[in-house]
Design a protein around this motif. Sequence first.
Motif, PDB file in Angstrom:
ATOM      1  N   ASP A   1      42.525 -61.037   5.502  1.00  0.00           N
ATOM      2  CA  ASP A   1      43.076 -60.223   4.496  1.00  0.00           C
ATOM      3  C   ASP A   1      42.525 -58.886   4.391  1.00  0.00           C
ATOM      4  O   ASP A   1      42.941 -57.963   3.437  1.00  0.00           O
ATOM      5  N   THR A   2      41.368 -58.848   4.951  1.00  0.00           N
ATOM      6  CA  THR A   2      40.580 -57.604   5.098  1.00  0.00           C
ATOM      7  C   THR A   2      41.436 -56.430   5.394  1.00  0.00           C
ATOM      8  O   THR A   2      42.399 -56.500   6.111  1.00  0.00           O
ATOM      9  N   GLY A   3      41.452 -55.207   4.618  1.00  0.00           N
ATOM     10  CA  GLY A   3      41.993 -54.197   4.938  1.00  0.00           C
ATOM     11  C   GLY A   3      42.445 -53.070   3.645  1.00  0.00           C
ATOM     12  O   GLY A   3      41.663 -53.294   2.649  1.00  0.00           O
ATOM     13  N   VAL A   4      43.229 -52.281   3.918  1.00  0.00           N
ATOM     14  CA  VAL A   4      43.597 -51.343   2.741  1.00  0.00           C
ATOM     15  C   VAL A   4      45.089 -51.788   2.136  1.00  0.00           C
ATOM     16  O   VAL A   4      45.831 -52.150   2.962  1.00  0.00           O
ATOM     17  N   TYR A   5      44.762 -51.963   0.904  1.00  0.00           N
ATOM     18  CA  TYR A   5      46.050 -52.370  -0.161  1.00  0.00           C
ATOM     19  C   TYR A   5      46.441 -51.065  -0.844  1.00  0.00           C
ATOM     20  O   TYR A   5      45.798 -50.358  -1.657  1.00  0.00           O
ATOM     21  N   TYR A   6      47.889 -50.975  -0.352  1.00  0.00           N
ATOM     22  CA  TYR A   6      48.389 -49.650  -0.747  1.00  0.00           C
ATOM     23  C   TYR A   6      49.487 -50.402  -1.953  1.00  0.00           C
ATOM     24  O   TYR A   6      50.353 -51.257  -1.713  1.00  0.00           O
ATOM     25  N   CYS A   7      49.542 -49.644  -3.165  1.00  0.00           N
ATOM     26  CA  CYS A   7      50.755 -49.821  -4.041  1.00  0.00           C
ATOM     27  C   CYS A   7      51.938 -48.895  -3.685  1.00  0.00           C
ATOM     28  O   CYS A   7      51.515 -47.622  -3.221  1.00  0.00           O
ATOM     29  N   LYS A   8      52.986 -49.395  -4.049  1.00  0.00           N
ATOM     30  CA  LYS A   8      54.170 -48.389  -3.837  1.00  0.00           C
ATOM     31  C   LYS A   8      55.005 -48.681  -4.843  1.00  0.00           C
ATOM     32  O   LYS A   8      55.298 -49.859  -5.510  1.00  0.00           O
ATOM     33  N   LEU A   9      55.776 -47.528  -5.357  1.00  0.00           N
ATOM     34  CA  LEU A   9      56.647 -47.642  -6.410  1.00  0.00           C
ATOM     35  C   LEU A   9      57.845 -47.125  -5.680  1.00  0.00           C
ATOM     36  O   LEU A   9      58.081 -46.094  -5.252  1.00  0.00           O
ATOM     37  N   SER A  10      59.208 -47.848  -5.951  1.00  0.00           N
ATOM     38  CA  SER A  10      60.314 -47.294  -5.334  1.00  0.00           C
ATOM     39  C   SER A  10      61.630 -47.374  -6.349  1.00  0.00           C
ATOM     40  O   SER A  10      61.696 -48.335  -7.086  1.00  0.00           O
ATOM     41  N   SER A  11      62.226 -46.291  -6.346  1.00  0.00           N
ATOM     42  CA  SER A  11      63.321 -46.167  -7.425  1.00  0.00           C
ATOM     43  C   SER A  11      64.459 -46.844  -6.745  1.00  0.00           C
ATOM     44  O   SER A  11      64.722 -47.082  -5.680  1.00  0.00           O
ATOM     45  N   LEU A  12      65.190 -47.733  -7.855  1.00  0.00           N
ATOM     46  CA  LEU A  12      66.331 -48.538  -7.314  1.00  0.00           C
ATOM     47  C   LEU A  12      67.601 -47.624  -8.117  1.00  0.00           C
ATOM     48  O   LEU A  12      68.607 -48.101  -7.746  1.00  0.00           O
ATOM     49  N   ILE A  13      67.283 -46.307  -8.541  1.00  0.00           N
ATOM     50  CA  ILE A  13      68.422 -45.372  -8.852  1.00  0.00           C
ATOM     51  C   ILE A  13      68.851 -44.576  -7.761  1.00  0.00           C
ATOM     52  O   ILE A  13      69.937 -44.241  -7.739  1.00  0.00           O
ATOM     53  N   ARG A  14      67.772 -44.303  -6.915  1.00  0.00           N
ATOM     54  CA  ARG A  14      68.166 -43.285  -5.748  1.00  0.00           C
ATOM     55  C   ARG A  14      67.217 -43.603  -4.771  1.00  0.00           C
ATOM     56  O   ARG A  14      65.929 -43.818  -4.927  1.00  0.00           O
ATOM     57  N   ASP A  15      67.732 -43.799  -3.599  1.00  0.00           N
ATOM     58  CA  ASP A  15      67.022 -43.891  -2.294  1.00  0.00           C
ATOM     59  C   ASP A  15      65.898 -42.687  -1.947  1.00  0.00           C
ATOM     60  O   ASP A  15      66.228 -41.684  -2.476  1.00  0.00           O
ATOM     61  N   ASN A  16      64.930 -43.017  -1.044  1.00  0.00           N
ATOM     62  CA  ASN A  16      64.001 -42.300  -0.666  1.00  0.00           C
ATOM     63  C   ASN A  16      63.202 -41.450  -1.830  1.00  0.00           C
ATOM     64  O   ASN A  16      62.844 -40.338  -1.482  1.00  0.00           O
ATOM     65  N   ASN A  17      62.815 -42.291  -2.713  1.00  0.00           N
ATOM     66  CA  ASN A  17      61.856 -41.872  -3.661  1.00  0.00           C
ATOM     67  C   ASN A  17      60.835 -42.609  -3.848  1.00  0.00           C
ATOM     68  O   ASN A  17      60.555 -43.027  -4.934  1.00  0.00           O
ATOM     69  N   ASP A  18      60.169 -43.077  -2.538  1.00  0.00           N
ATOM     70  CA  ASP A  18      58.925 -43.804  -2.645  1.00  0.00           C
ATOM     71  C   ASP A  18      57.714 -43.040  -3.080  1.00  0.00           C
ATOM     72  O   ASP A  18      57.514 -42.092  -2.629  1.00  0.00           O
ATOM     73  N   ILE A  19      56.890 -43.756  -3.898  1.00  0.00           N
ATOM     74  CA  ILE A  19      55.536 -42.985  -4.023  1.00  0.00           C
ATOM     75  C   ILE A  19      54.520 -44.189  -3.700  1.00  0.00           C
ATOM     76  O   ILE A  19      54.619 -45.380  -4.316  1.00  0.00           O
ATOM     77  N   TRP A  20      53.459 -43.665  -2.850  1.00  0.00           N
ATOM     78  CA  TRP A  20      52.497 -44.518  -2.388  1.00  0.00           C
ATOM     79  C   TRP A  20      51.189 -44.109  -3.324  1.00  0.00           C
ATOM     80  O   TRP A  20      50.903 -42.967  -3.428  1.00  0.00           O
ATOM     81  N   GLY A  21      50.312 -45.314  -3.645  1.00  0.00           N
ATOM     82  CA  GLY A  21      49.006 -45.208  -4.102  1.00  0.00           C
ATOM     83  C   GLY A  21      48.039 -44.542  -2.863  1.00  0.00           C
ATOM     84  O   GLY A  21      48.392 -44.684  -1.784  1.00  0.00           O
ATOM     85  N   GLN A  22      46.884 -44.252  -3.250  1.00  0.00           N
ATOM     86  CA  GLN A  22      46.033 -43.968  -2.499  1.00  0.00           C
ATOM     87  C   GLN A  22      45.173 -45.069  -1.639  1.00  0.00           C
ATOM     88  O   GLN A  22      44.499 -44.606  -0.658  1.00  0.00           O
ATOM     89  N   GLY A  23      45.405 -46.046  -1.984  1.00  0.00           N
ATOM     90  CA  GLY A  23      44.862 -47.463  -1.306  1.00  0.00           C
ATOM     91  C   GLY A  23      43.583 -47.874  -1.783  1.00  0.00           C
ATOM     92  O   GLY A  23      42.842 -47.012  -2.442  1.00  0.00           O
ATOM     93  N   THR A  24      43.493 -49.048  -1.803  1.00  0.00           N
ATOM     94  CA  THR A  24      42.064 -49.633  -2.112  1.00  0.00           C
ATOM     95  C   THR A  24      41.595 -50.628  -1.261  1.00  0.00           C
ATOM     96  O   THR A  24      42.504 -51.490  -0.579  1.00  0.00           O
ATOM     97  N   GLN A  25      40.423 -50.480  -0.996  1.00  0.00           N
ATOM     98  CA  GLN A  25      39.760 -51.412   0.307  1.00  0.00           C
ATOM     99  C   GLN A  25      39.395 -52.772  -0.172  1.00  0.00           C
ATOM    100  O   GLN A  25      38.766 -52.932  -1.119  1.00  0.00           O
ATOM    101  N   VAL A  26      39.846 -53.768   0.566  1.00  0.00           N
ATOM    102  CA  VAL A  26      39.470 -55.150   0.495  1.00  0.00           C
ATOM    103  C   VAL A  26      38.860 -55.666   1.636  1.00  0.00           C
ATOM    104  O   VAL A  26      39.533 -55.373   2.543  1.00  0.00           O
ATOM    105  N   THR A  27      37.647 -56.128   1.548  1.00  0.00           N
ATOM    106  CA  THR A  27      36.678 -56.718   2.627  1.00  0.00           C
ATOM    107  C   THR A  27      36.467 -58.201   2.326  1.00  0.00           C
ATOM    108  O   THR A  27      35.933 -58.421   1.307  1.00  0.00           O
ATOM    109  N   VAL A  28      36.996 -58.920   2.997  1.00  0.00           N
ATOM    110  CA  VAL A  28      36.316 -60.273   3.257  1.00  0.00           C
ATOM    111  C   VAL A  28      35.506 -60.824   4.227  1.00  0.00           C
ATOM    112  O   VAL A  28      35.917 -60.668   5.098  1.00  0.00           O
ATOM    113  N   SER A  29      34.614 -61.151   3.815  1.00  0.00           N
ATOM    114  CA  SER A  29      33.370 -61.639   4.801  1.00  0.00           C
ATOM    115  C   SER A  29      33.736 -62.985   5.132  1.00  0.00           C
ATOM    116  O   SER A  29      33.917 -64.039   4.340  1.00  0.00           O
ATOM    117  N   SER A  30      33.320 -63.233   6.485  1.00  0.00           N
ATOM    118  CA  SER A  30      33.498 -64.576   6.941  1.00  0.00           C
ATOM    119  C   SER A  30      31.982 -65.636   6.836  1.00  0.00           C
ATOM    120  O   SER A  30      30.990 -64.826   6.513  1.00  0.00           O
TER     121      SER A  30
END
Length: 121
Positions: A92-121
Amino acid sequence: QVRLVETGGGLVPAGGSLRLSCSAPGASVSLFRSNVMGWYHQAPGKQRELVASMSTGGRVRYGDSVKGRFTISRDFPPNTVYLQMNTLHPEDTGVYYCKLSSLIRDNNDIWGQGTQVTVSS
């Protein structure tokens, strides 16, 4: 201008839990009054993949690898989405990005800057 604010990443041992949040100030504008907010995971050297998403109508989708471990939820208003991640695995380690997509009009996705998640074994 709608932007996303992500919080909650960090370092956790395998089997642990984290909670991510993503808020969208300004997403009450008409273009985004009907939307989907979700989380995507990008592991090092791999493509970005859907983790979970939830629409304003309550429709939920999960990626196969997180079913039964992760739970997505939302508050509205405001447009805020949460990802409760339990029983974390090293993969599950990696960068997690949030996305907001309009259901009113296509091609209006907005992405967050990402947040790092690191799971140690």
